[in-house]
Structure formats: C-alpha cells, structure tokens
Design a protein around this motif. Structure first.
Motif, PDB file in Angstrom:
ATOM      1  N   LEU A 173      26.562  10.956  -3.999  1.00 14.27           N
ATOM      2  CA  LEU A 173      27.411  11.596  -2.990  1.00 14.27           C
ATOM      3  C   LEU A 173      26.762  12.892  -2.503  1.00 14.27           C
ATOM      4  CD1 LEU A 173      31.008  11.047  -4.456  1.00 14.27           C
ATOM      5  CD2 LEU A 173      29.823   9.699  -2.735  1.00 14.27           C
ATOM      6  N   GLY A 174      26.124  13.600  -3.411  1.00 11.90           N
ATOM      7  CA  GLY A 174      25.422  14.831  -3.029  1.00 11.90           C
ATOM      8  C   GLY A 174      24.310  14.546  -2.038  1.00 11.90           C
ATOM      9  N   GLN A 175      23.586  13.463  -2.256  1.00 15.09           N
ATOM     10  CA  GLN A 175      22.501  13.125  -1.314  1.00 15.09           C
ATOM     11  C   GLN A 175      23.069  12.649   0.029  1.00 15.09           C
ATOM     12  OE1 GLN A 175      18.873  11.462  -2.390  1.00 15.09           O
ATOM     13  NE2 GLN A 175      18.937  12.036  -4.543  1.00 15.09           N
ATOM     14  N   LEU A 177      25.619  13.744   1.425  1.00 12.76           N
ATOM     15  CA  LEU A 177      26.075  14.922   2.165  1.00 12.76           C
ATOM     16  C   LEU A 177      25.049  15.385   3.185  1.00 12.76           C
ATOM     17  CD1 LEU A 177      27.551  17.481  -0.389  1.00 12.76           C
ATOM     18  CD2 LEU A 177      28.722  16.455   1.557  1.00 12.76           C
ATOM     19  N   ASN A 178      23.783  15.161   2.855  1.00 10.55           N
ATOM     20  CA  ASN A 178      22.713  15.702   3.696  1.00 10.55           C
ATOM     21  C   ASN A 178      22.188  14.715   4.736  1.00 10.55           C
ATOM     22  OD1 ASN A 178      22.192  18.494   2.588  1.00 10.55           O
ATOM     23  ND2 ASN A 178      22.242  17.270   0.736  1.00 10.55           N
ATOM     24  N   PHE A 196      34.953  15.035  -0.731  1.00  9.20           N
ATOM     25  CA  PHE A 196      33.818  14.127  -0.486  1.00  9.20           C
ATOM     26  C   PHE A 196      34.117  13.156   0.664  1.00  9.20           C
ATOM     27  CE2 PHE A 196      33.494  15.466  -4.847  1.00  9.20           C
ATOM     28  CZ  PHE A 196      32.140  15.696  -5.035  1.00  9.20           C
ATOM     29  N   GLU A 197      35.209  13.416   1.388  1.00  5.24           N
ATOM     30  CA  GLU A 197      35.688  12.410   2.352  1.00  5.24           C
ATOM     31  C   GLU A 197      34.636  12.001   3.370  1.00  5.24           C
ATOM     32  OE1 GLU A 197      37.238  15.192   1.620  1.00  5.24           O
ATOM     33  OE2 GLU A 197      39.390  14.904   1.379  1.00  5.24           O
ATOM     34  N   GLN A 198      33.849  12.971   3.796  1.00  7.84           N
ATOM     35  CA  GLN A 198      32.929  12.643   4.897  1.00  7.84           C
ATOM     36  C   GLN A 198      31.696  11.862   4.428  1.00  7.84           C
ATOM     37  OE1 GLN A 198      33.203  15.508   3.355  1.00  7.84           O
ATOM     38  NE2 GLN A 198      31.733  17.037   4.020  1.00  7.84           N
TER      39      GLN A 198
END
Lengths: 556, 386
Positions: A173-175, A177-178, A196-198
């Motif tokens: 999820l962190g990756q 994000l970008n 984390f919705e987006q």
C-alpha cells in the motif's frame, strides 16, 4: 451466382485461417491443436473468422505484432499479467521469451500503427518474496521497478493480487501511494481501511481516442488465505466478487464503450463471472500453464472474450475494439521473442533495469546485507574457505573443476553493460556459500568464493582443511552422486528457467570427479593453518584468471 | 461464361495460395532455421496427402511422481492420395517418431500407411502443473503442423503445504511467538512418520510434530479434490515457532524434515522461513526511492507510519537530507479510531533542487516508549534540465 460467391468466400476463409495459423508459429512451444472452449461460436465472431471481410494491410506484417487484418481499431487493449518477477526474459540462458524491454518495444510498435492503446495488467508483478532467490529486500525494490516500468508504459490499470500482497500489505500500500493518477490499482471487492482509500479503487475509465474503456478487477477472497500477514485483515476488507460487480458493472456499462474485467483468482472464477456478467467484452483470467493458448475462449454467444496471457511475462495479448457496433472485438496473442530486439529498443526500460535497478540493489546492499543462516549439514563452527584450500590435497579434482564452467561462473556478472554483481538473484548461483554464514559477501570481502565451488555442494570446509583426518569433519563433507541427485543440489540453480536441458544423468558425467586424487603423500594429512589458507585463496584467483589464458597444472 | 471461367481461376489461385502461403510464413517464423519444411510440388498439388491422428492430440495424464518418465503414443496415418511427409518440429520434450533417423530427416508415409508418434517426458523435480509439447510438420496443406501435448500434475512422493516450501512470515513483531503449521503428507504410504526435524537457528526456532486430525486431513483432501486429485492422504503437522526475542531485522532460516517414506529418491524436505522482525512503529514503504526526479519540477513521496499498538504518537523530524521537506500528519483524522496509529509522511523535493543524489535517512524522534527513534532511508536522484 450466389453459390459461387459462397465458394469464393470459403476459399478466402481457408486462406486467411492458414495465414493466421502460420503466423502463430515461432520459437515458443506449440499450442494445443484443439480448442478447449466448448462454447458454440455463434453470433458475433471473435478471432480470425471475424476479420475475413476486412482487407489485410501488408505494410504491418514486419513489426512482429501480427493482427494484420485489423482495420483501424478504435481502441486496442494491451493485456499483460502474472509476470512473477521476470523483469527480464525468464532465465539466463539464451533464447528465452519475455522481458519488459521487449514489452515496451511492442507497445511502442502498437502506437506506431496509430492505434489508441490502453494497458491493463492482471497483477502478480512479483514472485513470493519468500520463494524468490533475491529475498525480501530485493523483491521490494523489484516491485518498485515493476510499477515504474508499467507507469513508463502508460498502463491504465493493474489488478490487486494476493501474490503481490505477500510483500507485506503495508509495504505494498505504501508503494501504491506513490503511483499518482496512473496506473490505478483496481479491486472492486476490496475496501482499504481509513487512510488508505485512494490506494485501491473499484474501477476506472480509460480514454482511447474518443472512446472509453471501463476497467474493473476482482480478487478471489480465498486467495488471501495463503498470505501470512497479521496486518492484512485490519487493512483490507474483501467481499464477494459477484456482489461487488453487481454495483460496478452497470456503472461501467453506462459510462464506457467497452468493459473489461480482470479476475485475480482461479480461472474457473473468471469463467463464472463472465457468464454472470455478460456486459463484459473482455475477461482476463489467470493462467494454469506458463504458455497460453493462441486463442481467447469465448462466452455469452461470442460477446465475451476470456483471455489469459500465461506466466512469467513471456506473452501479452491485445484486443482490438472497432467502431462498427457489429464488428466483434478481436484477439491476438503476442510472443515476446527476439523479433522485439533491435538496437535502442525499449531504452527507457533498459535503463531502468540495467542501471537504476542495479544501482538501487547496490545502494541498498541487498547482497551484502542478505540474511544469512547456518548450514544445516555442516559441523557447527565450520566456515567457507574457498576451493583454493581444497587444491592443497585434491589437486586433480581441483584441476578438473578449473576446467569446468562452474569455476568461471562469476565472470558473466561483471559484464560492463549488464553488471549483476549486486543482484542477489544472480549472485546466489554464481558464487559460493551465498545465503550462509561465512559465505559470499562481495568481490572485495570474499573474492576467494567467486564462481560455483566445491563447498556449494559439499558444505563449508574450514574444519576439514585444518584437520583432514578427523572422520567427523570428513563425513560431513562426503557426498555421493546419488545423494546429490536425491537432495536436488543441482536443481537449485539448474532449474527449468536457467538450465532447461538439465538432466542429472547427462550433466553429472561432465563434472564427475570421484577418485582423481591419491592421499599417500604425508603432506595431505597435515592440515592447513590460517596463513596457508590465505595463500591458497590468493592463488585461486590467479588460477581462475590465468594470464597465459590456459589452465595451470597443479602440483604440490 | 467468361465470368465463370475467371471465378474458377480465382478460386484455384486462392487454393494454391492456401497451400503454399502458410508454409512460407510458418517457415520464416520457426525457431530454428535448420528445419526443412516440406514443400508442395506441382506433382502432388492435385491429389493431396491427408494426415489423420487416431485420437485427441492433447493427452492429460494422471498425477505422476517426480523423477519419473512418461510416454504416450499416437498413430498418424495418411488417409490421402499423395505421399505424406513428416518432419520433426519445435518441441519442449523428447519426441520420437518411428523410423525418424535424426532431427532433420523426413519420414514419408505412402497413402494408406501409418506410423507412431511417441512423446517421452521426464518429470524430474517439477512440482505441480506440468506441460510439454512437440509438433510434427506435415505437407498436408490443411494440417501443416500437428501439435502433440501432454499435460498433468507432477508431485513428489512426500508433499508439503505450502507447496512452494516457503513460509513468508512477512513483518512480524518479536514481542510474541509467531507460529506456522506446515503439513507433510503422502498419498501412497499410510504409515508415514516424520523421523527428524532440524533448523538452522535452533535457539530461536522450535518445532514439534503432530498427526493430522481427521478434520485437517479431510480439509486437505477437499482442496486437492478441486484439482482432480481424489486419493486419500496421510500425514503430519510440523509446527514451526519463532520464539520471542528473535533479533530485529531480516531473517532467512531453514527447516529440514526427514520422513521414513520408502521412495529411494525422496530426500529431506527443506522449508525456507523468511521475513523481517520489526519493532513497534513501521514506515511503509520502508525505503523511499525515486530515481528520476526532474530538477525543475521536483517531486513528492508519500509513506505511511504505522504504530502497531495504535496509540497516538508525536513525531519530530530531527535529521533529514539537505533540501528535503518532511511533513507528518494523521493519515485520516476524520475516521477517528478507525485510523488510529496511522500517520502520513509527505516528503517534498522542491522544484529547483540542485541535481544530484539525495541519499540519507530521515530520522524521527517519537514519544513511543519502545521506539524513541525511527530512521527512514531516502534514495533519490535529481536530474538536471536538458
């Protein structure tokens, strides 16, 4: 008159079908001759038969794409998936298929035809990091690189996959994000938790010229059972794919010209959902086998194409959509072989893989910091010393090894254009003792462990070389060809990707080294001290790189 | 009448093209250039050969053990009126055709004659789905290539769940025991026993063996039945536990499991245990990487800071690479308790940043009692404007 016309049309049909059959022949393994689909091909006909009334454009015949009978498709869907970490052609032997550089080139050629391309990927970009030879850290970097590559190829959507989540839900999820606005990660039946919705959305509409393609994806809930991540249930809520599609499918139908569903789950689920939601023009299913069929299956009386593109990124598929509402979408499997290799092809991806990826592996110290473990079959306290130390008492065995490719296995990694000295996936089979305590660390710290040496099969030998007559130490290193075969020692590197022709019975005789030495010289029973070992380690480097370009005869 | 004649000529022309074109195209695309594709000559353009295969060219075999060899035979007959020429095409396995002397040789079947095509395959160490194929090229214009395929499941004598023989523990905390149940089972040796289990880190890895309960056994059999493997199974659970206090950081350990299965080719089963032992606060992605930031545009990177016990934490940036701006805020304050313990870190590389590498950690101080400092590596390359 009408009868003659029918006959004429029949001849054209045979002609076109045979041309298509001929185009399908390439270096890939042949496809089953019989279609597996039992679906009657009535109504709108996909595939070659739908294209016979259109004139083939011979100017397109040499770009490796095929689909030469597609006349002005309004939109072309590029389908990939289940790359499983194969950024490059699978395996390090020549003649392998796949690779992102070729895919980039292939996509480039699609756009050169003037086609509006929309890219979708089924996910499974990486292999389970636990099973990957590169380990967890390399797989994280590889995942980043794979996402960057898809972004560079203007992909529109990637399906969320259980396999990718094995990297760790939070990391993934962190990756995501970008990624920015494109590509989007799709999961119609997956709801991320607050904050984390987006990162994961149900669907997206991709523009292709003046047309729109509606794309959605579902994830089989049971596929998450294989993930051992305690944070996952807090972060993602997964519901029934059917229930989710009941909402998403009509929305797509009303806002796009064609609808595409990516199904991350068993192939049967794709078939079931295709039948349940006939609005979809294309359903992308996972593959059972590495090499997919040449044709798409069809469902809903020819309305829906069910496509799979195999595993390891060796093949892609394209679906052509046409402005004429009576023209069915057409499917073409594309084999990513040498026809997409040309000077300068896929340069942005080559740079990403050969330069950026390798620089990041080096910077992260993936090889140097690789988690190491004890060798299970070794006597506790024994460490790797290198083949140089073996030479002292086993000179003929050593000489035999020096003539083998095993002794020079490190050299290909130092290629200036494709350096792989910091790539753990390569290092693991081109050095000695990697993954184990006291094994390979780097060319600076452990130069005496370059190549595939004795201790990779026999185990770390420091105790034996210092006390050669100790039977416990000797026994720990003893290995018969039968037990090497039984323990699948060779298969770890000589696997289906990297050594497809490997068979123990034919490869073993090439390196067989039983009984080459005699041990009647008292020197061989003396044992080596640290100074001896250091001297012999240095001599090994000279033996591996003889200036006289020949193999030196070893004596003692 | 002339029109009829022209149409007839066109039909004949297309028929000829249909015979010759696929062979030309196919020939140009073949994997190896040394294959000699049969050519159609004027002599046999009239009466044609017909290749007939006695049954379905795809053969699905029953599940096979590893290191075994399988064969399947098809009969191919010439039911046409001209000689049928057979040439060995691309293959992924050993394919033998009666009377084929070598790779290049051509085998000719007179009308009415037949021969056998035999596919041999070795399962070796494959595990799971298995597929091999071989093609035979013919001069039958309607079957220029016949693809023979064998496919099925290959399995070892003793099997492991998970079948990849890898347990990915992912990010786990070392303040409690983390366990995983491996399953070791067979379908042909009901009295199977686990004789030895050893690990590469016995001080932190504990193992124990238990027979499978009837429910567990049935569940595995039900799962296998979905893949058409319906025979009963027998086995044990090997419970692997990572003890508390295991050192923080990456780990890659190994468990070796021996059984008394009588198959002489069955060695010890090795299962890899990998993951990362973590502390109470994590940053995801763990490393902020950006390889091509345009100096005139700058870039923004995002990361999530996750507090495992979900307690509120104050963060203070105490070190960061030069020229980088760091901001930390609750991830979604509107969601209240649902997003407790989650923070969003925004890292800005402003437009106008000097080209070059940005490397180094962002160091955060926190008021969490067990994680007073967190270091987040950043690796970025800023490119100059062309």
């Amino acid at each position: 008159m009408s009868m003659i016309r029918r006959r004429f049309r029949g001849a054209v049909l045979i002609f076109s079908a045979l041309i298509l059959a001929g185009c399908g022949s390439n270096s890939a393994p042949p496809e089953p001759a019989v279609k597996t689909s039992n679906e009657p091909k009535t109504g709108r006909q996909p595939e070659s038969t739908a294209g016979v009334t259109e004139k083939a454009d011979s100017s397109k015949t040499d770009d490796g794409i095929g689909a030469n009978d597609w006349r002005n498709p309004a939109a072309v869907l590029l389908i990939s998936g289940e790359q499983s970490g194969y950024l490059e052609p699978c395996g390090c032997t020549s003649g392998q298929l796949g690779g992102l550089i070729r895919r980039y080139e292939m996509r480039h050629r699609l756009t050169q035809r003037g086609w509006n391309v929309v890219g979708v990927d089924l996910g499974t970009l990486i292999k389970d990091p636990g099973a990957s030879l590169g380990g967890l850290e390399q797989t994280k970097i590889k995942f980043t690189v794979a996402l960057r590559a898809l972004k560079a190829m203007n992909y529109d959507a990637i399906a969320l996959s259980a396999s990718d989540l094995k990297l760790g839900t939070l990391e993934v999820l962190g990756q995501y994000l970008n990624l920015g606005d494109s590509p989007r990660i799709l999961g119609a039946n997956v709801k991320p938790t607050a904050g984390f919705e987006q990162t994961i959305v149900p669907s997206r509409i991709a523009a292709a010229g003046d047309k729109k393609i509606g794309i959605t994806a579902v994830l089989a809930p049971e596929s998450l059972e294989q993930i051992n991540d305690p944070t996952l249930p807090d972060l993602l809520t997964v519901t029934s794919p059917s229930e989710a599609l009941k909402t998403v499918a009509p929305q797509l139908a009303s806002s796009s010209d064609w609808q595409v569903l990516l199904v991350q789950g068993p192939p049967d689920l794709a078939t079931k959902l295709a039948a349940e939601f006939p609005i979809f023009d294309v359903v992308v299913a996972s593959s059972v086998y590495e090499d997919p069929k040449a044709d798409a299956d069809v469902a809903n009386g020819g309305k829906t194409l069910i496509v799979n593109v195999g595993k390891k990124g060796k093949y892609n598929g394209i679906v052509g959509f046409f402005a004429d509402p009576n023209a069915a979408p057409k499917y073409q499997k594309i084999t990513l072989g040498t026809k997409f290799d040309s000077p300068g092809a896929g340069e942005p991806i080559r740079k990403l893989i050969d330069e950026d990826f390798q620089a990041e592996l080096k910077s992260a110290g993936v090889v140097e910091n690789f988690p190491r473990r004890s060798h299970l079959s070794a006597v506790p306290g024994s460490t790797f010393v290198g083949a140089g130390a073996c030479k002292q008492c086993h000179p003929n065995t050593y000489a035999k090894w020096l003539t083998s490719k095993h002794s020079h296995a490190y050299e290909p990694l130092t290629n200036v254009k494709r350096n792989r000295e910091f790539d753990a996936e390569c290092i693991t089979c081109h050095t000695t003792g990697f993954e184990y305590e006291s094994g390979w660390v780097s060319a600076e710290k452990t130069p005496y462990l370059k190549g595939n040496q004795c201790e990779n099969c026999h185990g770390p030998a420091s105790l034996h070389v210092s006390d050669p007559d100790n039977t416990k130490f000797r026994k720990a290193l003893a290995l018969t060809s039968e037990s090497a075969d039984k323990n699948m020692l060779c298969i770890r590197c000589h696997d289906a990707d990297n050594s497809p022709k490997f068979a123990f019975s034919t490869f073993w005789p090439q390196i067989m080294h039983k009984g080459l030495d005699k041990y009647d010289n008292p020197k061989v029973h003396k044992g080596l001290d640290a100074q001896d070992i250091a001297r012999l380690q240095k001599a090994l480097l000279a033996d591996q790189n003889p200036k006289d370009n020949g193999v030196r005869k070893t004596t003692y | 009448m002339l029109r009829w004649f022209l149409i007839a000529v066109l039909v004949a022309g297309f028929a000829m093209a249909a015979v010759i074109a696929p062979q030309m195209i196919s020939s140009s695309n073949r994997a190896t250039d040394d294959l000699k594709f049969p050519t159609i000559t004027g002599e046999n353009a009239g009466p044609l050969p017909v290749a007939s295969v006695d049954h379905e060219p795809t053969h699905a075999f029953e599940p096979m053990p590893q290191n075994a060899e399988g064969t399947h035979v098809w009969k191919i007959s010439n039911t046409g009126k001209a000689d049928l020429e057979l040439t060995k095409g691309p293959s992924t396995c050993s394919c033998t055709i009666a009377n084929f002397k070598n790779e290049e040789s051509k085998y000719v079947l007179k009308p009415g004659e037949s021969t056998e095509i035999e596919l041999k395959w070795e399962t070796r160490s494959n595990n799971g789905e298995f597929k091999k194929s071989a093609s035979v090229l013919t001069n039958d214009p309607y079957k220029p290539s016949i693809d023979f395929v064998v496919q099925g499941i290959v399995r070892p004598a003793v099997m492991v769940l998970p079948p990849e023989q890898v347990v990915n523990f992912n990010n786990v905390s070392n303040d409690h025991v983390n366990s995983y149940d491996l399953v070791i089972y067979t379908s042909d040796f009901p009295q199977l026993k686990v004789t030895k289990v050893s690990s590469s880190k016995p001080e932190y890895i504990e193992t124990s063996v238990q027979p499978l309960s009837e429910d567990e056994r049935q569940k595995i059999m039900d799962q296998r039945a979905q893949f058409n493997q319906k025979e009963p199974i027998f086995g044990h659970k090997v419970i692997v536990s990572l003890k508390t206090g295991m050192p923080v950081g990456l780990f890659s350990e190994e468990v070796s499991i021996s059984t008394d299965h009588p198959n002489p080719k069955q060695g010890p089963l090795k299962v890899l245990l990998s993951g990362k032992m973590t502390g109470p606060i994590g940053c995801y992605p763990e490393v902020l990487r950006m390889s091509q930031v345009q100096a005139d545009k700058g870039a923004t990177m995002l990361a999530n800071l996750v507090v495992r016990d979900k307690k509120p934490v104050k963060f203070e940036v105490v070190a960061k690479p030069e020229g980088v701006n760091v901001n930390i805020a609750p991830a979604d304050p509107a969601k209240g308790a649902e997003s407790a313990g989650r923070y969003r870190m925004t890292v800005d590389i402003p437009a106008g940043t000097k080209p070059g590498a940005i490397e180094g950690p962002i160091v955060l101080k926190t008021d969490h009692p067990n994680a007073t400092e967190i270091s987040v590596p950043i690796q970025a390359i800023v490119l100059g404007t062309k």
